[in-house]
Motif scaffolding. Sequence first.
Motif, PDB file in Angstrom:
ATOM      1  N   LEU A  19      -3.041 -49.404  25.137  1.00 30.95           N
ATOM      2  CA  LEU A  19      -3.353 -49.365  23.826  1.00 30.95           C
ATOM      3  C   LEU A  19      -3.295 -48.074  23.233  1.00 30.95           C
ATOM      4  O   LEU A  19      -2.588 -47.830  22.305  1.00 30.95           O
ATOM      5  CB  LEU A  19      -4.577 -50.259  23.451  1.00 30.95           C
ATOM      6  CG  LEU A  19      -4.511 -51.949  23.813  1.00 30.95           C
ATOM      7  CD1 LEU A  19      -5.671 -52.532  23.398  1.00 30.95           C
ATOM      8  CD2 LEU A  19      -3.453 -52.353  22.713  1.00 30.95           C
ATOM      9  N   LEU A  20      -4.173 -47.366  23.754  1.00 30.34           N
ATOM     10  CA  LEU A  20      -4.283 -45.736  23.330  1.00 30.34           C
ATOM     11  C   LEU A  20      -2.933 -45.329  23.210  1.00 30.34           C
ATOM     12  O   LEU A  20      -2.647 -44.532  22.241  1.00 30.34           O
ATOM     13  CB  LEU A  20      -5.194 -44.913  24.327  1.00 30.34           C
ATOM     14  CG  LEU A  20      -6.750 -45.210  23.970  1.00 30.34           C
ATOM     15  CD1 LEU A  20      -7.664 -44.383  25.037  1.00 30.34           C
ATOM     16  CD2 LEU A  20      -7.051 -44.521  22.605  1.00 30.34           C
ATOM     17  N   GLN A  21      -2.142 -45.448  24.394  1.00 33.40           N
ATOM     18  CA  GLN A  21      -1.095 -44.661  24.401  1.00 33.40           C
ATOM     19  C   GLN A  21       0.071 -45.427  23.406  1.00 33.40           C
ATOM     20  O   GLN A  21       0.884 -44.396  22.697  1.00 33.40           O
ATOM     21  CB  GLN A  21      -0.288 -44.929  25.720  1.00 33.40           C
ATOM     22  CG  GLN A  21       0.747 -44.067  26.118  1.00 33.40           C
ATOM     23  CD  GLN A  21       1.556 -44.327  27.563  1.00 33.40           C
ATOM     24  OE1 GLN A  21       1.615 -45.320  27.905  1.00 33.40           O
ATOM     25  NE2 GLN A  21       1.983 -43.267  28.124  1.00 33.40           N
ATOM     26  N   LEU A  22      -0.015 -46.697  22.990  1.00 29.73           N
ATOM     27  CA  LEU A  22       0.867 -47.154  22.252  1.00 29.73           C
ATOM     28  C   LEU A  22       0.374 -46.787  20.639  1.00 29.73           C
ATOM     29  O   LEU A  22       1.154 -46.406  19.849  1.00 29.73           O
ATOM     30  CB  LEU A  22       0.670 -48.680  22.135  1.00 29.73           C
ATOM     31  CG  LEU A  22       1.495 -49.499  23.422  1.00 29.73           C
ATOM     32  CD1 LEU A  22       1.245 -50.913  23.330  1.00 29.73           C
ATOM     33  CD2 LEU A  22       2.908 -49.152  23.316  1.00 29.73           C
ATOM     34  N   PHE A  23      -0.927 -46.602  20.175  1.00 30.76           N
ATOM     35  CA  PHE A  23      -1.244 -46.580  18.946  1.00 30.76           C
ATOM     36  C   PHE A  23      -1.324 -45.146  18.603  1.00 30.76           C
ATOM     37  O   PHE A  23      -1.418 -44.590  17.441  1.00 30.76           O
ATOM     38  CB  PHE A  23      -2.617 -47.329  18.563  1.00 30.76           C
ATOM     39  CG  PHE A  23      -2.508 -48.862  18.733  1.00 30.76           C
ATOM     40  CD1 PHE A  23      -1.484 -49.365  17.677  1.00 30.76           C
ATOM     41  CD2 PHE A  23      -3.013 -49.769  19.758  1.00 30.76           C
ATOM     42  CE1 PHE A  23      -1.448 -50.868  17.715  1.00 30.76           C
ATOM     43  CE2 PHE A  23      -2.737 -50.999  19.604  1.00 30.76           C
ATOM     44  CZ  PHE A  23      -2.023 -51.645  18.618  1.00 30.76           C
ATOM     45  N   ILE A  24      -1.904 -44.255  19.642  1.00 33.59           N
ATOM     46  CA  ILE A  24      -1.972 -42.862  19.347  1.00 33.59           C
ATOM     47  C   ILE A  24      -1.142 -42.112  19.967  1.00 33.59           C
ATOM     48  O   ILE A  24      -0.821 -42.298  21.461  1.00 33.59           O
ATOM     49  CB  ILE A  24      -3.552 -42.292  19.959  1.00 33.59           C
ATOM     50  CG1 ILE A  24      -4.628 -43.290  19.071  1.00 33.59           C
ATOM     51  CG2 ILE A  24      -3.613 -41.041  19.610  1.00 33.59           C
ATOM     52  CD1 ILE A  24      -5.935 -43.091  19.694  1.00 33.59           C
TER      53      ILE A  24
END
Length: 50
Positions: A19-24
């Motif tokens: 999720l971190l990689q996708l959104f940030i």
Amino acid sequence: MMLNRIVLTAIALIIILTLLQLFIKISFWVFILLIIILIAVAIYGFMKGE
């Protein structure tokens, strides 16, 4: 039971990091560093919890 906790934690970490990689939009090395830090924290938590 211990193995189950480790597996669940690993899955949770993978989801969080994905999720971190996708959104940030973070760089590859920051992503690797986050993985290392979170694994270290998880291991420390297991050692302290024993």
